[in-house]
Design a protein around this motif. Structure first.
Motif, PDB file in Angstrom:
ATOM      1  N   LEU A   1      31.282  43.259  36.583  1.00 46.69           N
ATOM      2  CA  LEU A   1      31.241  42.424  36.260  1.00 46.69           C
ATOM      3  C   LEU A   1      32.300  41.066  36.613  1.00 46.69           C
ATOM      4  O   LEU A   1      32.988  40.404  36.827  1.00 46.69           O
ATOM      5  CB  LEU A   1      29.680  42.015  34.973  1.00 46.69           C
ATOM      6  N   ALA A   2      33.110  42.146  35.799  1.00 42.85           N
ATOM      7  CA  ALA A   2      34.713  41.558  34.876  1.00 42.85           C
ATOM      8  C   ALA A   2      34.967  41.255  36.667  1.00 42.85           C
ATOM      9  O   ALA A   2      36.470  40.215  37.080  1.00 42.85           O
ATOM     10  CB  ALA A   2      35.149  42.812  34.149  1.00 42.85           C
ATOM     11  N   TYR A   3      35.289  42.384  37.701  1.00 43.02           N
ATOM     12  CA  TYR A   3      35.850  42.254  38.854  1.00 43.02           C
ATOM     13  C   TYR A   3      35.596  41.605  39.410  1.00 43.02           C
ATOM     14  O   TYR A   3      36.174  40.720  40.165  1.00 43.02           O
ATOM     15  CB  TYR A   3      35.588  43.849  39.142  1.00 43.02           C
ATOM     16  N   LYS A   4      34.229  41.385  39.799  1.00 44.93           N
ATOM     17  CA  LYS A   4      33.519  39.590  40.241  1.00 44.93           C
ATOM     18  C   LYS A   4      34.557  38.961  40.055  1.00 44.93           C
ATOM     19  O   LYS A   4      34.698  37.772  40.958  1.00 44.93           O
ATOM     20  CB  LYS A   4      31.998  40.068  40.516  1.00 44.93           C
ATOM     21  N   GLU A   5      34.015  38.539  38.808  1.00 44.75           N
ATOM     22  CA  GLU A   5      34.916  37.066  37.967  1.00 44.75           C
ATOM     23  C   GLU A   5      36.554  37.581  37.871  1.00 44.75           C
ATOM     24  O   GLU A   5      36.711  36.382  38.029  1.00 44.75           O
ATOM     25  CB  GLU A   5      34.527  37.267  36.356  1.00 44.75           C
ATOM     26  N   GLY A   6      36.981  38.315  38.854  1.00 48.88           N
ATOM     27  CA  GLY A   6      38.481  38.210  38.844  1.00 48.88           C
ATOM     28  C   GLY A   6      39.041  38.571  37.332  1.00 48.88           C
ATOM     29  O   GLY A   6      40.445  38.484  37.302  1.00 48.88           O
ATOM     30  N   ASP A   7      39.033  38.743  36.594  1.00 49.45           N
ATOM     31  CA  ASP A   7      39.098  39.262  34.769  1.00 49.45           C
ATOM     32  C   ASP A   7      39.394  40.920  35.228  1.00 49.45           C
ATOM     33  O   ASP A   7      38.829  42.103  35.152  1.00 49.45           O
ATOM     34  CB  ASP A   7      38.007  39.305  33.816  1.00 49.45           C
ATOM     35  N   TYR A   8      40.726  40.824  36.111  1.00 51.70           N
ATOM     36  CA  TYR A   8      41.293  42.281  36.439  1.00 51.70           C
ATOM     37  C   TYR A   8      41.490  43.698  34.845  1.00 51.70           C
ATOM     38  O   TYR A   8      41.270  44.419  34.983  1.00 51.70           O
ATOM     39  CB  TYR A   8      42.398  42.474  37.146  1.00 51.70           C
ATOM     40  N   VAL A   9      42.061  42.343  33.904  1.00 53.30           N
ATOM     41  CA  VAL A   9      42.352  43.264  32.735  1.00 53.30           C
ATOM     42  C   VAL A   9      41.371  43.551  31.660  1.00 53.30           C
ATOM     43  O   VAL A   9      41.094  44.729  31.630  1.00 53.30           O
ATOM     44  CB  VAL A   9      42.862  42.036  31.740  1.00 53.30           C
ATOM     45  N   ALA A  10      39.796  43.115  31.787  1.00 51.17           N
ATOM     46  CA  ALA A  10      38.884  43.279  31.830  1.00 51.17           C
ATOM     47  C   ALA A  10      38.090  44.356  31.859  1.00 51.17           C
ATOM     48  O   ALA A  10      37.806  45.875  31.955  1.00 51.17           O
ATOM     49  CB  ALA A  10      38.216  42.592  30.958  1.00 51.17           C
TER      50      ALA A  10
ATOM     51  N   SER B   1      25.580  35.781  34.782  1.00 49.22           N
ATOM     52  CA  SER B   1      26.926  36.485  34.394  1.00 49.22           C
ATOM     53  C   SER B   1      26.994  36.603  32.226  1.00 49.22           C
ATOM     54  O   SER B   1      27.545  37.625  32.286  1.00 49.22           O
ATOM     55  CB  SER B   1      27.933  36.904  34.904  1.00 49.22           C
ATOM     56  N   VAL B   2      26.978  35.657  31.770  1.00 49.08           N
ATOM     57  CA  VAL B   2      27.013  35.332  30.901  1.00 49.08           C
ATOM     58  C   VAL B   2      26.142  36.723  30.206  1.00 49.08           C
ATOM     59  O   VAL B   2      26.139  36.995  28.729  1.00 49.08           O
ATOM     60  CB  VAL B   2      27.135  33.173  30.475  1.00 49.08           C
TER      61      VAL B   2
END
Length: 198
Positions: A108-117, A78-79
């Motif tokens: 990728l952001a959704y899977k990581e829980g970064d809903y803002v991104a 992911s990084v």
């Protein structure tokens, strides 16, 4: 000790003029890209790529910078994936290429829980939808990610009216969300949910 006379990369990196980006990568990230490049699924118009073709020799890449960076992002951790996708956007010259990079960043952001991104990337794509929908790659496509992703995201966040609005916008483009009821069914479900919340 690092040498100030470190040899400049050759190969695909030099061919695509990605030396500045390459210099930001860690050794493990370079190795991961080399592994992907040397994988048998990498299609070329000639002999398959080898790991060293990334930064040694005179090997060229048949596509452009965007395509190379986006291709190398597929299957990366992911990084590294984020780094490759963000860099790829710099080299897009049309909405279709930008769509693929932004779609992958949003997912990728959704899977990581970064809903803002996730929301930010998905919203950038929305103004491009008319152009994308008319492109031959998407000709007949029934689902374009930002509508479905945003509808799900907004519902999860309790932003029911926003979820309804985005689902209604998807209907303008005759899209389907992949469920049995489609966006029409999603809208009805969301309206029932909104009425229960009153």
């Amino acid at each position: 000790m690092l040498s100030i006379f470190k040899k400049k990369p050759g190969g695909i990196i030099r061919h695509l003029a990605l030396e500045d980006f390459y210099s930001t990568l860690s050794e493990s990230e370079i190795e991961e890209i080399k592994d992907a490049l040397g994988h048998p699924y990498q299609l070329t118009t000639g002999k398959p790529y080898r790991r060293d073709d990334l930064d040694k020799g005179d090997r060229t890449y048949v596509g452009d910078r965007w395509k190379f960076l986006w291709s190398m992002s597929q299957g990366s951790n992911s990084v590294l994936k984020r780094k490759l996708l963000l860099e790829s956007i710099k080299y897009t010259n049309n909405d279709v290429d930008r769509y693929f990079s932004l779609r992958d960043l949003a997912e990728l952001a959704y899977k990581e829980g970064d809903y803002v991104a996730c929301e930010r990337y998905a919203l950038v794509v929305l103004p491009m939808i008319k152009t994308i929908k008319e492109d031959r790659i998407f000709n007949g496509a029934q689902d374009l990610f930002p509508f479905k992703r945003l509808a799900i995201l907004y519902e999860k966040q309790g932003r029911i009216q926003a979820a309804i609005s985005i689902a209604e916008e998807a209907l303008i483009y005759s899209l389907n969300d992949g469920t049995k009821g489609g966006y029409e069914g999603r809208i009805e479900k969301l309206k029932r949910k909104a009425n229960k919340m009153k």
